[in-house]
Design an enzyme around this catalytic site. Structure first.
Site, PDB file in Angstrom:
ATOM      1  N   LYS A  85      -2.100  -1.559  -3.864  1.00  0.00           N
ATOM      2  CA  LYS A  85      -2.971  -0.388  -3.815  1.00  0.00           C
ATOM      3  C   LYS A  85      -2.146   0.873  -3.920  1.00  0.00           C
ATOM      4  O   LYS A  85      -1.144   0.967  -3.204  1.00  0.00           O
ATOM      5  CB  LYS A  85      -3.711  -0.423  -2.482  1.00  0.00           C
ATOM      6  CG  LYS A  85      -4.591   0.750  -2.213  1.00  0.00           C
ATOM      7  CD  LYS A  85      -5.155   0.637  -0.828  1.00  0.00           C
ATOM      8  CE  LYS A  85      -5.953   1.884  -0.567  1.00  0.00           C
ATOM      9  NZ  LYS A  85      -6.431   1.957   0.774  1.00  0.00           N
ATOM     10  N   LYS A 123       0.863  -1.177   0.000  1.00  0.00           N
ATOM     11  CA  LYS A 123       0.000   0.000   0.000  1.00  0.00           C
ATOM     12  C   LYS A 123       0.899   1.225   0.000  1.00  0.00           C
ATOM     13  O   LYS A 123       1.698   1.425   0.912  1.00  0.00           O
ATOM     14  CB  LYS A 123      -0.898  -0.009   1.229  1.00  0.00           C
ATOM     15  CG  LYS A 123      -1.753   1.240   1.327  1.00  0.00           C
ATOM     16  CD  LYS A 123      -2.780   1.135   2.436  1.00  0.00           C
ATOM     17  CE  LYS A 123      -3.582   2.421   2.529  1.00  0.00           C
ATOM     18  NZ  LYS A 123      -4.580   2.347   3.605  1.00  0.00           N
TER      19      LYS A 123
END
Ligand code: PBG
Length: 325
Positions: A249, A196
């Site tokens: 992400k 992330k």
């Protein structure tokens, strides 16, 4: 010229034979934003066509998603400011609006997979994913883990099928796995936000939940957008620690990372097509600069081509409708 690649593109039927990847409704996971109350549906200004919804509306949308073949939702709570504190205590309140919603959704639509968010930020008065040191402002890694553990257990108790830690603290997958197992939730899965990045594409999501950091940024825990090797390291750790799924992400600007992880991972790889990516396609098509439907389907297919097994996307409902036509 003996070799003519265009022969394989001659007709739709030949193209369909030659096609390597296909987007299916069963690849999609719909993130949904929960708010308190009844019959509430507020459009998120930076995410036109996406809403914060009370439980009754969430149930209706979830039923529709399930009937269109979307196998899962990822639920996020918008918490009132009055309930926020530095420890995110509301996040492990077994009677909280989030836990209550999880219970009811699981009861009403038991076969829809329910993925819950394990992160402090929606409940934190600091708007961070970890506990903030009051003196230094530092994000405290090891002090955050017990909070995440309690949150995950509380969500599992409410009926979550999969818990998804989105905080990027070190060691949280192993910590959550042990906490779940000790509480008897050996079948509750973990989808880890593995790679992330500290991205500017989360802006609209933070509007939706009013969860932006009050001070500082998230760069000491979320990954540097300049790095990809580090994503492999995070993936190796998460898999060792017991992650059942790993995730990259954001999505569109990080397809190289999706590809890299899909090549080395022994567990399924998810990608999160985040709020800012959704906002871009919405905004461009509102101006008449893009064909929305074609751009969405092409984007989602690109995730499959990059190697993703599943896609969290705010386009899930409309894409599933198109795929069912
Ligand atoms: C935070 C969290 C974020 C998103 C999901 N979980 C934002 C952040 O890290 O600040 C972003 C999702 C999106 O932009 O769609 N735990």
């Amino acid at each position: 010229m003996m070799i003519r690649p265009r022969r394989n593109r001659k007709s739709e039927s030949i193209r369909s034979l030659a096609r390597e990847n296909e987007l299916l409704a069963s690849d999609l996971i719909m993130p949904l934003f929960l708010i308190e109350g009844e019959n509430q549906k507020e459009e998120i200004s930076s995410m036109p066509g996406s809403y914060r919804m009370s439980l009754d509306h969430i149930l209706k949308v979830s039923e529709k998603l399930y009937s269109l073949g979307v196998p899962a939702i990822a639920l996020f709570p918008a918490i009132e400011e009055a309930k926020k504190d530095r420890y995110a205590s509301e996040s492990f309140n077994d009677q909280g609006i989030y836990q209550n919603a999880v219970k009811i959704i699981k009861k009403e639509i038991p076969d829809l997979t329910l993925i819950t968010d394990v992160a402090m930020d929606p409940y934190s008065s600091d708007g961070h994913d970890g506990l903030v040191d009051e003196k230094t402002g530092e994000i405290l890694n090891d002090e955050t883990l017990p909070i995440l553990g309690k949150m995950a257990v509380s969500q599992a108790k409410a009926g979550a099928d999969i818990v998804a830690p989105s905080d990027m603290m070190d060691g949280r997958v192993a910590f959550i796995r042990s906490a779940l197992d000790e509480a008897g939730f050996t079948d509750t899965g973990i989808l880890s936000y593995t790679a992330k990045y500290a991205s500017s594409f989360y802006g609209p999501f933070r509007d939706a939940l009013n969860s932006a950091p009050k001070k500082g940024d998230k760069k000491t825990y979320q990954m540097d957008p300049a790095n990809s090797r580090e994503a492999i390291r995070e993936a190796e750790l998460d898999i060792q620690e017991g992650a059942d799924f790993i995730m990259v992400k954001p999505g569109m600007p990080y397809l190289d990372v999706v590809r890299a992880l899909s090549e080395v991972s022994s567990v399924p790889v998810a990608v999160y097509n985040v709020s800012g990516e959704y906002a871009m396609l919405r905004a461009a098509s509102k101006n008449g600069w893009l064909d929305y439907r074609k751009a969405v389907l092409e984007t989602l297919l690109a995730f499959k081509r990059a190697g993703a097994d599943m896609i969290l996307t705010y386009h899930a409902l409309e894409a599933a409708e198109w795929l069912n036509e």
